[in-house]
Design a protein around this motif. Structure first.
Motif, mmCIF file in Angstrom:
data_model
loop_
_atom_site.group_PDB
_atom_site.id
_atom_site.type_symbol
_atom_site.label_atom_id
_atom_site.label_comp_id
_atom_site.label_asym_id
_atom_site.label_seq_id
_atom_site.Cartn_x
_atom_site.Cartn_y
_atom_site.Cartn_z
ATOM 1 N N ASN A 99 -5.448 -9.786 -1.074
ATOM 2 C CA ASN A 99 -4.550 -10.886 -1.397
ATOM 3 C C ASN A 99 -4.285 -11.738 -0.153
ATOM 4 O O ASN A 99 -3.817 -11.237 0.865
ATOM 5 C CB ASN A 99 -3.238 -10.299 -1.926
ATOM 6 N N PHE A 139 -0.742 -11.875 1.760
ATOM 7 C CA PHE A 139 -0.428 -10.948 2.866
ATOM 8 C C PHE A 139 -0.698 -11.621 4.200
ATOM 9 O O PHE A 139 0.143 -11.692 5.070
ATOM 10 C CB PHE A 139 -1.356 -9.726 2.812
ATOM 11 N N ILE A 164 4.601 -15.128 10.408
ATOM 12 C CA ILE A 164 5.470 -14.302 11.257
ATOM 13 C C ILE A 164 4.963 -14.306 12.695
ATOM 14 O O ILE A 164 5.736 -14.444 13.648
ATOM 15 C CB ILE A 164 5.541 -12.867 10.676
ATOM 16 N N ALA A 181 10.261 -11.658 5.696
ATOM 17 C CA ALA A 181 9.909 -10.303 5.240
ATOM 18 C C ALA A 181 10.854 -9.783 4.153
ATOM 19 O O ALA A 181 10.518 -8.826 3.450
ATOM 20 C CB ALA A 181 9.916 -9.343 6.430
ATOM 21 N N ALA A 213 11.362 -6.392 -3.021
ATOM 22 C CA ALA A 213 10.426 -6.015 -4.083
ATOM 23 C C ALA A 213 10.092 -4.525 -4.019
ATOM 24 O O ALA A 213 10.057 -3.839 -5.048
ATOM 25 C CB ALA A 213 9.153 -6.845 -3.962
ATOM 26 N N ILE A 214 9.886 -4.032 -2.806
ATOM 27 C CA ILE A 214 9.577 -2.599 -2.641
ATOM 28 C C ILE A 214 10.770 -1.757 -3.101
ATOM 29 O O ILE A 214 10.630 -0.785 -3.849
ATOM 30 C CB ILE A 214 9.216 -2.277 -1.168
ATOM 31 N N SER A 237 11.213 -1.781 -6.890
ATOM 32 C CA SER A 237 10.201 -0.945 -7.545
ATOM 33 C C SER A 237 10.548 0.530 -7.406
ATOM 34 O O SER A 237 10.406 1.308 -8.352
ATOM 35 C CB SER A 237 8.827 -1.217 -6.948
ATOM 36 N N ILE A 279 -6.541 -3.895 5.163
ATOM 37 C CA ILE A 279 -5.219 -4.346 5.633
ATOM 38 C C ILE A 279 -4.851 -3.673 6.955
ATOM 39 O O ILE A 279 -4.321 -4.317 7.858
ATOM 40 C CB ILE A 279 -4.155 -4.090 4.545
ATOM 41 N N PHE A 307 10.122 -6.425 15.179
ATOM 42 C CA PHE A 307 10.353 -7.106 13.899
ATOM 43 C C PHE A 307 9.037 -7.437 13.218
ATOM 44 O O PHE A 307 8.880 -7.275 12.010
ATOM 45 C CB PHE A 307 11.167 -8.390 14.133
ATOM 46 N N VAL A 308 8.101 -7.930 14.010
ATOM 47 C CA VAL A 308 6.789 -8.300 13.459
ATOM 48 C C VAL A 308 6.081 -7.042 12.956
ATOM 49 O O VAL A 308 5.470 -7.035 11.878
ATOM 50 C CB VAL A 308 5.941 -9.026 14.535
ATOM 51 N N PHE A 362 7.456 -4.407 11.864
ATOM 52 C CA PHE A 362 8.142 -3.999 10.634
ATOM 53 C C PHE A 362 7.598 -4.776 9.434
ATOM 54 O O PHE A 362 7.313 -4.205 8.372
ATOM 55 C CB PHE A 362 9.650 -4.239 10.803
ATOM 56 N N ALA A 363 7.425 -6.097 9.610
ATOM 57 C CA ALA A 363 6.915 -6.940 8.515
ATOM 58 C C ALA A 363 5.493 -6.525 8.135
ATOM 59 O O ALA A 363 5.158 -6.428 6.952
ATOM 60 C CB ALA A 363 6.950 -8.406 8.940
ATOM 61 N N ILE A 364 4.682 -6.258 9.148
ATOM 62 C CA ILE A 364 3.302 -5.823 8.867
ATOM 63 C C ILE A 364 3.327 -4.480 8.125
ATOM 64 O O ILE A 364 2.563 -4.253 7.187
ATOM 65 C CB ILE A 364 2.487 -5.725 10.181
ATOM 66 N N LEU A 408 5.569 -3.449 6.093
ATOM 67 C CA LEU A 408 5.934 -3.677 4.690
ATOM 68 C C LEU A 408 4.696 -4.017 3.858
ATOM 69 O O LEU A 408 4.544 -3.556 2.722
ATOM 70 C CB LEU A 408 6.945 -4.813 4.588
ATOM 71 N N PHE A 409 3.821 -4.808 4.427
ATOM 72 C CA PHE A 409 2.596 -5.176 3.711
ATOM 73 C C PHE A 409 1.701 -3.959 3.495
ATOM 74 O O PHE A 409 1.072 -3.825 2.444
ATOM 75 C CB PHE A 409 1.841 -6.262 4.475
ATOM 76 N N ILE A 449 2.782 -0.944 3.175
ATOM 77 C CA ILE A 449 3.442 -0.167 2.103
ATOM 78 C C ILE A 449 3.049 -0.734 0.737
ATOM 79 O O ILE A 449 2.710 0.002 -0.182
ATOM 80 C CB ILE A 449 4.979 -0.186 2.290
ATOM 81 N N ILE A 450 3.072 -2.064 0.621
ATOM 82 C CA ILE A 450 2.701 -2.687 -0.670
ATOM 83 C C ILE A 450 1.255 -2.352 -1.019
ATOM 84 O O ILE A 450 0.948 -2.001 -2.163
ATOM 85 C CB ILE A 450 2.905 -4.211 -0.610
ATOM 86 N N ALA A 451 0.386 -2.443 -0.024
ATOM 87 C CA ALA A 451 -1.035 -2.175 -0.277
ATOM 88 C C ALA A 451 -1.260 -0.745 -0.766
ATOM 89 O O ALA A 451 -2.164 -0.488 -1.559
ATOM 90 C CB ALA A 451 -1.835 -2.426 0.993
ATOM 91 N N LEU A 495 1.358 1.302 -2.099
ATOM 92 C CA LEU A 495 2.221 1.621 -3.240
ATOM 93 C C LEU A 495 1.759 0.973 -4.551
ATOM 94 O O LEU A 495 1.821 1.607 -5.609
ATOM 95 C CB LEU A 495 3.640 1.137 -2.899
ATOM 96 N N ILE A 540 6.927 -5.261 -7.565
ATOM 97 C CA ILE A 540 5.999 -5.209 -6.426
ATOM 98 C C ILE A 540 4.615 -5.752 -6.804
ATOM 99 O O ILE A 540 3.872 -6.255 -5.954
ATOM 100 C CB ILE A 540 5.915 -3.757 -5.903
ATOM 101 N N TRP A 546 3.640 -9.236 -5.708
ATOM 102 C CA TRP A 546 3.271 -9.464 -4.312
ATOM 103 C C TRP A 546 1.818 -9.111 -4.035
ATOM 104 O O TRP A 546 1.321 -9.349 -2.951
ATOM 105 C CB TRP A 546 4.191 -8.682 -3.386
ATOM 106 N N ASP A 547 1.190 -8.497 -5.013
ATOM 107 C CA ASP A 547 -0.221 -8.158 -4.832
ATOM 108 C C ASP A 547 -1.053 -8.769 -5.961
ATOM 109 O O ASP A 547 -2.074 -8.225 -6.358
ATOM 110 C CB ASP A 547 -0.383 -6.629 -4.800
#
Lengths: 129, 194
Positions: free
Chosen positions: A64, A67, A74, A112, A118-119, A122, B14, B33-34, B36-38, B40-41, B43-45, B47, B62, B65-66
């Motif tokens: 995707n 991402f 960021i 973020a 969303a996580i 879910s 990813i 912080f950056v 942390f954001a990465i 999260l992505f 985790i989505i990939a 989960l 979720i 987002w994918d």
């Protein structure tokens, strides 16, 4: 040899900054800002080619693109903030530097936050009851 | 098995991308912080495919987002969009054509010496004007002077000559061009009876 040019420019700027800091501190700050902008502009093209390769990779891997786009945003915020913080610290304005850092953290958190929500949503849906 | 393979591939790409991006990260207080954001992505990939495999019937937030559109789906969506666009242009085009024809005829009739005007507008696919064809009927009892002013002779009855027609044509072109901002070349004027 681009690095030789950059090193040369950095040495000249450093020497000029050493002189200017004692004579005219305001000009020293300006020179520092100009040097940062020059380096940023020089590296812009190279950065774009790296990003293009990565974009192509994500497309081929059918990952995707959202991402990647968000991570790049960021990364951009982080880089710009670091540049600004470094300039402010050079000028001796620690308070302003802190504020820029704070703003960048908030902006990154805002980018973020929807993903985090969303996580969490879910995961909450998975919980019984 | 296919789900597992897809998941592994997704996570692998990813993580490789994230690792490379982490090398690019600036050193400073923003770095955690950056990261942390990465994270999260990542985790989505991980989960998202797991949730989809375990709970096929449930829709999770979720998933949005994918959301991925394959190239075939993308082509289909674009084709549908184009068809809709053409339908809308065709339906509105008829109304626009009639209105423009009416307006142009009304404006052209204000030119001295003109009795009646029939306008035929041709539109392109986007609804833009391609050409205007005007068929003009002149008043027989009116004659144009050389200075461009109009004299009315009640008992006259001389038909306008070629020069008068040229003047009227230029005036019509000028009025329509100035009013709508059309290019002169797009307007063709014909006189009834040659």
């Amino acid at each position: 040899m681009e690095i030789a040019q950059i090193v040369g420019l950095a040495l000249v700027t450093t020497i000029m900054l050493l002189i200017l800091r004692q004579e005219k501190p305001v000009l020293a700050v300006l020179l520092s800002i100009v040097f940062s902008i020059i380096i940023f502009t020089l590296m812009m093209g190279k950065m774009a080619s790296i990003l293009n390769v990565m974009r192509e990779l994500t497309r081929r891997a059918e990952v995707n693109y959202f991402f990647f786009a968000t991570i790049l945003k960021i990364l951009g915020v982080a880089y710009l903030a670091e540049f600004a913080v470094a300039i402010c610290q050079d000028a001796g304005e620690q308070a302003v530097a802190k504020k820029v850092e704070f703003a960048s953290k908030i902006i990154i958190a805002v980018l973020a936050l929807p993903i985090m929500i969303a996580i969490l949503e879910s995961l909450m849906q998975l919980m019984p009851g | 098995m296919a789900v597992l393979a897809g998941m592994v591939k997704n996570v692998l790409v990813i993580i490789i991308l994230a690792s490379f991006l982490e090398v690019l990260l600036p050193e400073g207080r923003v770095k955690p912080f950056v990261r942390f954001a990465i994270g999260l992505f990542i985790i989505i990939a991980v989960l998202n495919p797991v949730l989809n495999a375990l709970f096929e019937e449930r829709e999770f937030e979720i998933n949005l987002w994918d959301y991925q559109v394959s190239s075939e789906q993308e082509r289909e969506i674009l084709e549908k969009g184009n068809r809709l666009n053409q339908q809308i242009a065709a339906s509105t085009g008829t109304g626009i054509k009639e209105k423009i024809e009416g307006q142009v005829s009304a404006v052209a009739m204000l030119v001295p010496g003109v009795k009646e005007v029939k306008t035929n507008a041709s539109l392109n696919d986007q609804g833009g004007l391609n050409q205007l064809n005007l068929t003009v009927r002149l008043e027989e009892s009116k004659q144009l002077q050389k200075g461009g002013e109009v004299n009315v002779f009640l008992g006259g009855g001389d038909a306008p000559d070629t020069e008068d027609k040229k003047q009227i044509e230029e005036k019509i072109r000028g009025v329509i061009s100035n009013l709508y901002g059309f290019d002169n070349l797009k307007i063709s004027v014909q006189f009834e009876g040659g």
